[in-house]
Design a protein around this motif. Structure first.
Motif, PDB file in Angstrom:
ATOM      1  N   PHE A 130      38.779  73.440  49.540  1.00  0.00           N
ATOM      2  CA  PHE A 130      38.448  72.838  48.613  1.00  0.00           C
ATOM      3  C   PHE A 130      40.081  72.776  47.438  1.00  0.00           C
ATOM      4  N   ILE A 131      41.026  73.177  47.978  1.00  0.00           N
ATOM      5  CA  ILE A 131      42.749  72.369  47.283  1.00  0.00           C
ATOM      6  C   ILE A 131      43.025  70.950  47.856  1.00  0.00           C
ATOM      7  N   VAL A 132      42.344  71.255  49.152  1.00  0.00           N
ATOM      8  CA  VAL A 132      43.230  70.022  50.178  1.00  0.00           C
ATOM      9  C   VAL A 132      42.813  69.350  49.744  1.00  0.00           C
ATOM     10  N   PRO A 133      41.303  68.358  49.851  1.00  0.00           N
ATOM     11  CA  PRO A 133      40.467  67.248  49.584  1.00  0.00           C
ATOM     12  C   PRO A 133      40.813  66.819  48.173  1.00  0.00           C
ATOM     13  N   ILE A 134      40.783  67.923  46.492  1.00  0.00           N
ATOM     14  CA  ILE A 134      40.954  67.219  45.852  1.00  0.00           C
ATOM     15  C   ILE A 134      42.399  66.979  45.588  1.00  0.00           C
ATOM     16  N   SER A 135      43.652  67.818  46.093  1.00  0.00           N
ATOM     17  CA  SER A 135      44.837  67.204  45.850  1.00  0.00           C
ATOM     18  C   SER A 135      45.025  65.524  46.691  1.00  0.00           C
ATOM     19  N   ILE A 136      44.346  65.831  47.486  1.00  0.00           N
ATOM     20  CA  ILE A 136      44.620  64.305  48.546  1.00  0.00           C
ATOM     21  C   ILE A 136      43.939  63.088  48.219  1.00  0.00           C
ATOM     22  N   VAL A 137      43.008  63.400  46.884  1.00  0.00           N
ATOM     23  CA  VAL A 137      42.761  63.051  45.956  1.00  0.00           C
ATOM     24  C   VAL A 137      43.537  62.459  44.959  1.00  0.00           C
ATOM     25  N   ILE A 138      43.846  63.685  44.244  1.00  0.00           N
ATOM     26  CA  ILE A 138      45.122  63.280  42.946  1.00  0.00           C
ATOM     27  C   ILE A 138      46.172  62.405  43.717  1.00  0.00           C
ATOM     28  N   CYS A 139      46.973  62.482  45.022  1.00  0.00           N
ATOM     29  CA  CYS A 139      47.881  61.873  45.163  1.00  0.00           C
ATOM     30  C   CYS A 139      47.331  60.713  45.918  1.00  0.00           C
ATOM     31  N   ASN A 140      46.804  60.258  45.650  1.00  0.00           N
ATOM     32  CA  ASN A 140      45.995  58.725  46.197  1.00  0.00           C
ATOM     33  C   ASN A 140      46.043  58.329  44.867  1.00  0.00           C
ATOM     34  N   ASP A 141      45.497  58.321  44.218  1.00  0.00           N
ATOM     35  CA  ASP A 141      45.821  57.854  42.925  1.00  0.00           C
ATOM     36  C   ASP A 141      46.820  57.967  42.180  1.00  0.00           C
ATOM     37  N   PHE A 200      47.596  54.425  50.859  1.00  0.00           N
ATOM     38  CA  PHE A 200      46.386  55.029  51.879  1.00  0.00           C
ATOM     39  C   PHE A 200      47.030  56.359  52.883  1.00  0.00           C
ATOM     40  N   PHE A 201      48.164  55.228  53.086  1.00  0.00           N
ATOM     41  CA  PHE A 201      49.427  55.865  54.243  1.00  0.00           C
ATOM     42  C   PHE A 201      50.493  56.945  53.499  1.00  0.00           C
ATOM     43  N   SER A 202      50.673  57.047  52.638  1.00  0.00           N
ATOM     44  CA  SER A 202      51.300  58.136  51.796  1.00  0.00           C
ATOM     45  C   SER A 202      50.681  59.534  51.710  1.00  0.00           C
ATOM     46  N   THR A 203      49.310  58.978  51.340  1.00  0.00           N
ATOM     47  CA  THR A 203      48.433  60.220  51.101  1.00  0.00           C
ATOM     48  C   THR A 203      48.308  60.716  52.450  1.00  0.00           C
ATOM     49  N   VAL A 204      48.062  59.802  53.479  1.00  0.00           N
ATOM     50  CA  VAL A 204      47.542  60.676  54.886  1.00  0.00           C
ATOM     51  C   VAL A 204      48.961  62.235  55.007  1.00  0.00           C
ATOM     52  N   VAL A 205      50.135  60.973  54.894  1.00  0.00           N
ATOM     53  CA  VAL A 205      50.935  61.948  55.052  1.00  0.00           C
ATOM     54  C   VAL A 205      51.510  62.848  54.421  1.00  0.00           C
ATOM     55  N   PHE A 206      51.206  63.111  53.138  1.00  0.00           N
ATOM     56  CA  PHE A 206      51.035  63.612  51.815  1.00  0.00           C
ATOM     57  C   PHE A 206      50.199  65.196  52.577  1.00  0.00           C
ATOM     58  N   GLY A 207      48.698  64.413  52.591  1.00  0.00           N
ATOM     59  CA  GLY A 207      47.975  65.640  53.592  1.00  0.00           C
ATOM     60  C   GLY A 207      48.247  65.936  55.006  1.00  0.00           C
ATOM     61  N   PHE A 208      49.203  65.896  55.722  1.00  0.00           N
ATOM     62  CA  PHE A 208      49.370  66.363  56.643  1.00  0.00           C
ATOM     63  C   PHE A 208      50.439  67.687  56.604  1.00  0.00           C
ATOM     64  N   ILE A 209      50.919  66.805  55.785  1.00  0.00           N
ATOM     65  CA  ILE A 209      51.977  68.095  55.282  1.00  0.00           C
ATOM     66  C   ILE A 209      52.405  69.192  54.163  1.00  0.00           C
ATOM     67  N   PHE A 210      50.976  68.865  53.275  1.00  0.00           N
ATOM     68  CA  PHE A 210      50.217  70.129  51.977  1.00  0.00           C
ATOM     69  C   PHE A 210      49.284  70.917  52.892  1.00  0.00           C
ATOM     70  N   ALA A 211      48.334  70.296  54.485  1.00  0.00           N
ATOM     71  CA  ALA A 211      47.561  71.027  54.841  1.00  0.00           C
ATOM     72  C   ALA A 211      49.069  72.162  56.228  1.00  0.00           C
ATOM     73  N   TYR A 212      49.686  71.726  56.614  1.00  0.00           N
ATOM     74  CA  TYR A 212      51.084  72.741  57.461  1.00  0.00           C
ATOM     75  C   TYR A 212      50.969  73.481  56.255  1.00  0.00           C
ATOM     76  N   LEU A 213      52.071  73.423  55.159  1.00  0.00           N
ATOM     77  CA  LEU A 213      52.014  74.242  53.845  1.00  0.00           C
ATOM     78  C   LEU A 213      50.891  75.752  54.148  1.00  0.00           C
ATOM     79  N   LEU A 214      49.366  74.971  53.374  1.00  0.00           N
ATOM     80  CA  LEU A 214      48.409  75.632  53.131  1.00  0.00           C
ATOM     81  C   LEU A 214      47.996  76.626  54.066  1.00  0.00           C
ATOM     82  N   ALA A 215      48.004  76.137  55.602  1.00  0.00           N
ATOM     83  CA  ALA A 215      47.423  76.683  56.676  1.00  0.00           C
ATOM     84  C   ALA A 215      48.276  78.038  56.674  1.00  0.00           C
ATOM     85  N   GLN A 216      49.373  78.012  56.487  1.00  0.00           N
ATOM     86  CA  GLN A 216      49.654  79.229  57.002  1.00  0.00           C
ATOM     87  C   GLN A 216      49.876  80.455  56.140  1.00  0.00           C
ATOM     88  N   TYR A 217      48.512  80.702  55.120  1.00  0.00           N
ATOM     89  CA  TYR A 217      48.775  81.844  54.507  1.00  0.00           C
ATOM     90  C   TYR A 217      47.148  81.897  54.689  1.00  0.00           C
TER      91      TYR A 217
END
Lengths: 452, 429
Positions: B209-220, B251-268
């Protein structure tokens, strides 16, 4: 011919066959549209001509044979003959089997869609958006692909598993359908032209509502068909019978108008049609329940690669004794009566067809009045378009499908097995053990057979 | 005069004359400056352009903080917020419909629109509840009845609304009423299905839920910033402020952001575990063994990058690969949802959907790019990630006829024994 036009004043709204100049159209059309205060019906009727007036396209042969009769009886005869023709056609396709039925349903769906979209074009005068025709048909294709894919996966499970390309298509079916739809969506967005935004959005909305109504109904009909042809034939027959009986009762006894939307309908017709349809449904169900051809679910036979209808009829279609309530006992003189349980269900189906089905017809009448058209199209002489014949059927198909899902059919075992195989091993084990416990409790499984 | 102008707008095929219509924008929207007083005071010194920028910035930060807050509060609050957003979006679009068609005077129709919203929500929530709350549902008798005949009840409720609509058709207002009927249904199709897909994604694990919404916000935000600083080539006539530089940079910054954000969240575990309803504690629990999607794995770096990064292998969560797919979708296709909404606003000559959020417009304005994202994530999960829901399979099994159950049981037994999952033990007969 001109005499004919003038006599049947309800057939067309204008007296001259040529469409009036465009300026007048838009003036009157605009007045007729956005205003809340006066969708004035008494004001011309000449505001209509943007929609093609109905041409009298009765075939030549009829015209010759009936040229002697007055126009009212001629209309009656034309309608009667066409009704008989349609009913015979109905019997013919039932005889031809499930595959032909499916194709006919598909064609009817496409024709209905075409009719409604054409009305939309006429209302909005959006002939000049060529992209949009392509897009409407494309969306129709996408939604059909999605629905047929779901059906095919359920019913043709074994066939699908055998062929590699089909297996991949079925596994990623939703994703592929979604991608196809998205492509259409993006094309729509890219096709938005500066001065025609509103029109395009209207047509987009119109297309989607039409898809929602027409395509889902036709797929529910096909689902019902697979359950057993009787679930297809009896509901449709009930609706047709209700139409005809209500018309007859109204013709002979009609006095009190039913609803302002359809001034020709009467309470006498409505109630008479209800009782006649219930009786008809009982009889038809009794006659059909005796034959396996109608009663068995349609299955795809892997060996012969064809559809077959052969099975042991479920208890729904086996005669059972019912005790008659004592009130009726005195009347009829029987203590018990042998009926199929399906006949009880047919009463429910007939009741729905008679009481709620007409609302589908009123909806279509309201729609035609709203957009000032007499008929959806002129496909069938005397009756109008395909949609005109099928307007009461909409709700019926959905009702039968929901009825079957709620009261008759359980889940599909092969689909369950398929889902089971996709689970993880620990989940599979969990389900297996739960099922075993359940079966042991119920006594279906005897403990000594299987000790874990 | 209203009706005159409106009628011309309503139907003409060839003349959506923009120049004429600016005069009646005021009828269709209330572009009132609804910035709160406190902000106005604080920013009274700046020029109006910077003031606008500051307001937007502050509100953005507020919304993002609110987002974090509700994530912290847990799944139930999230569900309620999604529900609230859905109702507000529906209300906004229906209100626009009323304005466009001047149909304030159809009181029946407001009732009917809300009634249809209730029906469709009842249908969808019923399907969800039956799936996820199986344990709770089995206990209570009335709920069991509701679940068993759920579709029938939903259909009956919808039919009632349909019949009420037909009975409410008034002689002079047929066309209007059909328009509003179609408008409500399309709105329901868009808004309600999306919100339910969002909730289903949520149950899969809050990270979905969080990652897709954050991706769209970040892309905006990123597309806006890139466009602000580097923007030169217009992207599409619909939205003149969007530029190609913003699009690609976003596009490029969102891919990077998504990548990092996923790494952060996947631990919990809190984010990663499916939301389950625990029958003992009568609350939602997010506790489980993370699936292999959320366990670090070694991936070998392609030769090209090896030289650059000087690593032979890298440890990633498989989920991060999926996050690249989601970021790509969010950046490339998500904006089409925004263009659709822009086209819609231009078509009906409104500036914003509503004025709920100062500087940003209505709730719909913020959520227009999210539509497609929620459906995409749902379809993605269903196709590539998740198998069928075990409790649903079990529930369906229990409903079958005993002889069918026995047949399935035997099939399963032989299958599991073959696979070696089930050990054949005990006396064989």
């Amino acid at each position: 011919m001109v005499k004919l036009y003038q006599r049947k004043s309800n057939f067309i709204y204008e007296m001259t066959p040529t469409p009036p100049p465009k300026k007048k159209e838009s003036e009157l059309e605009t007045k007729a549209d956005g205003e809340t205060a006066s969708d004035s019906d008494n004001k011309p009727d000449s505001g209509v001509p943007d929609v093609p007036p109905s041409v009298d396209d009765t075939p030549e042969v009829f015209n010759k044979a009936l040229s002697n009769l007055s126009s009212r009886w001629k209309n009656w005869w034309v309608r009667g003959i066409l009704t008989l023709a349609m009913i015979s056609f109905f019997f013919l396709i039932i005889y031809l089997g499930p595959l032909v039925l499916m194709m006919i349903v598909m064609c009817v769906q496409i024709k209905c869609f075409h009719e409604i979209i054409t009305i939309g074009y006429n209302v909005y005068r959006s002939y000049d958006l060529p992209w949009f025709r392509t897009l409407s048909w494309y969306f129709l294709l996408c939604v059909n692909y999605f629905f047929y894919g779901e059906t095919v996966t359920d019913y043709f499970f074994t066939l699908v598993q055998r062929e590699e390309p089909l297996r991949i298509l079925s596994k990623y079916h939703r994703f592929i359908s979604f991608t196809l739809y998205l492509t259409g969506f993006c094309m729509f967005v890219l096709s938005l032209v500066k001065k025609q935004y509103r029109l395009q959005f209207y047509m987009f909305g119109w297309t989607h509502v039409t898809l929602l109504i027409v395509v889902t109904q036709s797929h529910l009909i096909i689902h019902n068909l697979f359950e057993g042809m009787i679930w297809f034939i009896v509901p449709i027959s009930c609706v047709i019978c209700n139409d005809i009986m209500a018309y007859m009762f109204g013709f002979f006894f009609g006095r009190t108008p039913l609803i302002k939307l359809s001034p020709k309908k009467t309470w006498e017709g409505f109630i008479g049609g209800f009782f006649a349809t219930v009786v008809f449904g009982l009889l038809l169900a009794y006659v059909m329940s005796g034959y396996r051809y109608f009663v068995c679910p349609v299955e795809f036979n892997n060996d012969t690669n064809r559809f077959m209808v052969d099975c042991i009829p479920s208890e729904l279609f086996q005669l059972q004794d019912y005790g008659i309530p004592s009130v009726l006992q005195a009347f009829i003189g029987w203590k018990t009566v042998q009926m199929y349980p399906f006949q009880i269900h047919s009463i429910a189906l007939s009741t729905f067809a008679s009481l709620i089905g007409p609302f589908g017809g009123f909806f279509a009448s309201g729609f035609k009045r709203a957009f000032k058209i007499k008929d959806f199209a002129n496909t069938i002489p005397g009756h109008g378009g395909i949609m005109d014949r099928f307007d009461c059927q909409y709700l019926m198909a959905t009702f039968v499908n929901v009825y079957i899902a709620s009261f008759i059919r359980g889940p599909n075992p092969s689909k369950l097995i398929q889902q089971f195989l996709a689970l993880r091993p620990d989940q599979q084990l969990f389900i297996f053990n739960t099922l075993k416990t359940h079966l042991l409790e119920k006594g279906v499984l005897v403990a000594s057979d299987d000790e874990a | 005069k209203e009706t005159d102008v409106e009628d011309k707008v309503g139907l003409e095929g060839d003349g959506d004359q923009d120049s004429k219509r600016d005069s009646d924008i005021s009828e269709l929207t209330t572009s009132v400056d609804s910035t709160p007083k406190v902000l106005n005071k604080a920013l009274s010194g700046l020029s109006s352009r910077w003031k606008n920028w500051w307001i937007r910035g502050i509100l953005s930060l507020t919304m993002i903080s609110f987002f974090f807050l509700i994530i912290y509060l847990g799944p139930i609050v999230l569900m309620l917020v999604v529900m609230g957003v859905q109702i507000k979006c529906f209300y906004e679009i229906i209100t626009i419909g009323y304005r466009v068609y001047h149909s304030y005077d159809l009181p029946w129709f407001r009732t009917l629109s809300w009634y249809f919203l209730l029906c469709v929500n009842y249908f969808f929530y019923g399907e969800t509840v039956a799936d996820y709350f199986v344990a709770l549902v089995q206990r209570e008798e009335p709920i069991q009845f509701l679940i068993r005949y759920h579709r029938f009840i939903s259909f009956a409720l919808y039919l009632t609304g349909f019949c009420m609509f037909v009975l409410s058709l008034v002689k002079k207002h047929y066309r209007l009423q059909f328009y509003m009927f179609g408008w409500s249904h399309v709105t329901l199709l868009i808004v309600v299905t999306q919100s339910h897909l969002v909730i289903q994604n949520l149950f899969e694990g809050m990270i979905w839920f969080i990652v897709p919404i954050s991706i769209v916000i970040c892309n905006d935000i990123m597309a806006y910033l890139f466009g602000f600083f580097f923007g030169r080539t217009p992207l599409i006539k619909l939205s003149p402020k969007k530029t190609w530089e913003g699009f690609i940079g976003g596009f490029f910054s969102t891919v990077v952001f998504g990548f990092i954000f996923a790494y952060l969240l996947a631990q919990y575990k809190y984010f990663v575990c499916p939301v389950e309803y625990s029958s003992e504690t009568n609350s939602f629990a997010v506790d489980c063994d993370p699936s292999e999607l959320f366990q670090l794995q070694e991936y070998s770096v392609p030769l090209g990058l090896q030289a650059v990064l000087r690593w032979k292998t890298v440890k990633l969560y498989p989920f991060q690969i999926h996050s690249i797919a989601m970021s790509t979708f969010g950046s490339l296709i998500g904006p089409f949802g925004g263009f659709f909404a822009s086209g819609f606003k231009r078509a009906f000559k409104i500036k914003d959907f509503a004025d709920t959020i100062p500087g940003h417009g209505g709730i719909m304005d913020r959520f227009d790019c999210q539509y497609l994202m929620a459906t995409f994530v749902h379809v993605y999960i269903a196709s590539f990630i998740r198998g069928p829901n075990p409790s649903k399979v079990l529930q369906q099994l229990l409903v079958l006829q005993p002889d069918k159950q026995l047949a399935i049981y035997n099939t399963l037994k032989s299958y599991l024994t073959e696979k070696g999952i089930l050990q054949p033990a005990g006396p064989e007969y």
